[in-house]
Each structure stands twice: as C-alpha cells, then as structure tokens.
Design an enzyme around this catalytic site. Structure first.
Site, short mmCIF file in Angstrom:
data_model
loop_
_atom_site.label_atom_id
_atom_site.label_comp_id
_atom_site.label_asym_id
_atom_site.label_seq_id
_atom_site.Cartn_x
_atom_site.Cartn_y
_atom_site.Cartn_z
N TYR A 66 124.93 29.08 10.81
CA TYR A 66 124.34 28.94 12.41
C TYR A 66 122.94 28.74 12.32
O TYR A 66 121.94 29.91 12.47
CB TYR A 66 124.77 29.04 13.26
N ASP A 117 115.76 30.24 7.46
CA ASP A 117 116.53 30.82 8.98
C ASP A 117 116.14 31.69 9.36
O ASP A 117 117.71 32.15 9.15
CB ASP A 117 117.38 29.87 9.18
N LYS A 158 115.40 35.23 18.64
CA LYS A 158 115.76 37.03 18.68
C LYS A 158 115.13 38.26 18.65
O LYS A 158 113.82 38.29 19.48
CB LYS A 158 116.84 36.79 17.82
#
Ligand code: PLP
Length: 425
Positions: free
Chosen positions: A139, A233, A261
């Site tokens: 994702y 990522d 995050k």
C-alpha cells in the site's frame, strides 16, 4: 446521550459510511474516541483500551509524548502557517538527511500519499519512462498511480482497482508478487518503459510480511542494472525499524525514500527525498511539479523536529525496549496458540507483528489471503472486549509504542489468551 452508537448513527447521515478512512469501520460500529495518553485510548462510552493500532504505526513514542506537545505549543503561539520559508524546515530536512543518508535532498509534504505520488512523478521525470512496478498487497497511499492491487483497506474489501481510477493510469502500474524477484526479472525482460520499482521494504499493509533473505538486495541489483529508480516506501518503517529506517536495518540504499507516520508522531507530516540529481528535478528549478499550501507548515515541522530529536535522544533505550516487548508478546501468543492447537503463523520484526490463522507460511499476497478471516475477526472482537485495540483487519499490522509498559504487555497477553480461546471454540 453521547455514546459511540449514537454518534455513529449521526455520523452515517453526514459522513459517507460514517468514517473518514475505510479501515476505521468495523461491525457493528466503531468506538468513538474521547482522548488518548501514552498507551491508552478512552472512548466516549467510558471504556479504555491498550492501543496497538497506534495510528497505524505513527505513534512510535505513544500518545501525547511530552517533548512533542510542549514544542508544538510553543510554535502555536508564533503562528500556524506562513507559506514562506522558515529555519525549522531547513533544520528538519537536515535532521532527516542525517538519519537517512540516501536522502541527500528532501521535500516536506503532508501525507504519505503525497510523498509517494511525488516520488513516482520524479522517477518518471528523471528516467523519461512511463511505467512503474509495485508489489501485490503493498500500500502506497490512496492515489491512482498506486491504487492497484493494493494492501490495507483495499485488500480488506477485496478491491483490485478503484472505480473512478482511469485505466490509462492503472495499466501503467504493473504488479508482481512480493518476495519474487524472479518474476520482476522476467517482467523486465519484456518491458523496457519502466521508470520505477516501488516497495515497502517490510510489508506492513497486508498483515505483516517480511522480505526474504535476498529480496531487497535483488531489487537493488536489478534496478541498478536497468537504470530504474528504486523507491523505498518507508512511511511505516522509517524511524520505526531503526533511526535510519529499513534501509539502515538491511543496509540497502534506495534512490528515493518516502517517510510519513512516525516522522510526526501523530502530526500530519511526510517527506520525500533521495539522490540530489533526482530531487533537483523538482520545480521551480526543475520541471517536475510538486506543491502544497500546507507543506512545511510550522506546526507539523516543529512536531517532526521534536519527534526525530526525541527518537534520536532515546535511541539506545527506544529500540531495545520496543523489540523486547514485541518479542515477549509474540512468543507468548505463539505458545498460547500452539498449546491450543490453533493453526497459525506469526510474522514479526522490530516493533511490529501480525498473526495469521493458516498452516502455510505467509510470504506474499496469495499466502496471506489463505488465512482464515473469520477467525481473525473473532480475535479482533474478543481483544476489544478485553480492552486491547488492534487495527480491525487481517491486512494491517499490530504496532507497539515506547509507551507500552511491561504491565501493558502482560495485560495484552491475557487478552490474547481469551481471544485465542474464542477463536478455538
Ligand atoms: C500509510 C501509508 C501510506 C499513505 O500515507 P498517508 O499519510 O495515509 O497518505 C503510504 N505508504 C505506506 C507504506 C503506508 O503505510
């Protein structure tokens, strides 16, 4: 009366599905949060939970970490948005680059999705090539470039390509199996218009799936040989696996890295960075466009600086504590499930883990899909009844934070014991 049930029925009338991001929903309705502190979330119904969702890993230091709250409060009195440069943006970018040596130049953005969108556009601008390759179940945010066979919420509802995405875009996103560098190699023998390979170095959006021994090395080798941009990522793994993310943990240097995050420990900030020659393609000097009103806003930037400085300051305690608590939890859960003869796999690394109810090792999307989802749902429900909140999906990861204490872990183990018994019956 304000109860989660009442709030959800109000929410459903005004907010599509009643929530602002898909995985937040679960049956019959999610609890509504009143406040959080350290390792604990309180809901409006007067219950509290040990938080192992941790904002999908963002809260590495736990809720309301004092240094961060204090630095953000100081910034608030000086203004919240200028859209003109500040010293603290330079400070944060330097700090990021010091921790992630491959990020020679850095742009600050607001979300992980913006970071991956910019990374991919940069790779296309730099290579003058069109296609990108991603791995099934990874994702990378909610934009068209990457919303193809994606993990997280998309996998949870079994969506391959979102309606409303253009075929013209998704057909340029090629998908191969995670942990299968052979498949990547074969694909690249047929395709010569590939700008980038983007990967989660540890896959944290399909439950948790670890890279096989040579997988990341193979990716580095294959992309270097073909002059393809390798994008790590690290929106989840950045600062979580080590101060220098997964790339430091595994000693592999990508060309571009995305962070999010844990970078802001609960504030909206993300970053995209990499080799100077690639990053210098960005406008206005270069011809790859990226812009945002809130990019580098001083509130999020001060949270970012405070987070990174605190993680760096605590480094010698932070990572050992996270790993110790995680290992303790995982081995206890494994022992419990084995004693109860429940077929299961637990994948875990550093401060992340997930259990799958299956006999087969989980190494990619198809093996993850074979796990028993009904059992996972039961596990989630009984954990919640016993005051342990994990993300409500098999395709997410359980995240520890620095705020979890030894006693929290003990309590969590007994909650898992009850939940596993319910799974067994
Ligand atoms: C969460 C996530 C994103 C998207 O970040 P947002 O801030 O939600 O846009 C991108 N990549 C990975 C690996 C993620 O886990």
């Amino acid at each position: 009366m304000t109860s989660s049930k009442n709030l959800f029925s109000r929410a459903k009338k005004i907010i599509p599905s009643g929530i602002n991001s898909p995985v937040r929903y679960y049956d019959p309705y999610p609890f509504f949060v009143k406040k959080a502190k350290g390792s604990i979330l309180w809901d409006v119904d007067g219950r509290h939970y040990l938080d192992y969702c941790n904002a999908y890993g963002a809260l590495l230091l736990g809720h309301g970490r004092k240094e961060i709250i204090s630095d953000v409060k100081k910034q608030l009195t000086k203004g919240t948005l200028y859209c003109a440069p500040t010293e603290i943006e330079v400070d944060l970018s330097e700090l990021i680059s010091k921790n992630f040596l491959s990020m020679q130049k850095v742009r600050l953005v607001n979300t992980g999705s913006e970071a991956t969108m910019t990374a991919i556009r940069l790779a296309r601008g730099f290579t003058k090539k069109k296609k990108i390759i991603k791995f099934e179940g990874c994702y990378h945010g909610a934009h068209d470039y990457v919303l193809v066979k994606a993990g997280s919420g998309a996998a949870h509802i079994g969506m391959s390509v979102s309606e409303g995405s253009l075929d013209e875009v998704s057909k340029n996103t090629l998908v191969v199996q995670y942990n299968n560098s052979q498949e990547l190699q074969s694909l690249l023998e047929k395709e010569d218009d590939v700008a980038a390979v983007i990967v989660e170095p540890v896959l944290a959006n399909m439950g948790l799936v670890l890279p096989g021994k040579n997988f990341l090395n193979d990716l580095r080798k294959i992309t270097s040989e073909k002059n393809i941009v390798l994008i790590f990522d690290e929106v989840v793994t950045g600062f979580r696996m080590s101060p220098g993310g997964a790339q430091k943990y595994f000693s592999i240097q990508p060309d571009i890295t995305t962070l999010g995050k844990a970078l802001g420990n609960g504030f909206p900030i993300a970053a995209v960075g990499g080799k100077s020659e690639i990053m210098d393609m960005l406008s206005p000097e270069g011809k790859v466009y990226q812009a945002s009103t809130y990019a580098g806003n001083p509130v999020s930037v001060s949270a970012g600086i405070s987070s990174v400085k605190t993680m760096n300051k605590l480094e010698s305690k932070l990572y050992p504590k996270l790993e110790k608590n995680c290992t303790r939890l995982v081995s206890a859960i494994h022992d419990l499930a084995s004693d109860m003869k429940i077929p299961h796999q637990i994948n875990s690394i550093s401060s992340m883990f997930q259990i799958f109810f299956t006999d087969e090792q989980v190494v990619d999307y198809s093996s993850a899909k074979k796990a028993n989802m009904a059992k996972f749902k039961k596990l989630f429900e009984v954990l919640l009844e016993n005051k342990v909140f994990i993300a409500p999906s098999q395709f997410e990861t359980v995240f520890l934070s620095y705020a979890h204490s030894k006693d929290d872990v003990k309590e969590t183990i007994s909650a898992y014991e009850k939940a596993l018994r319910a799974v067994k019956s």
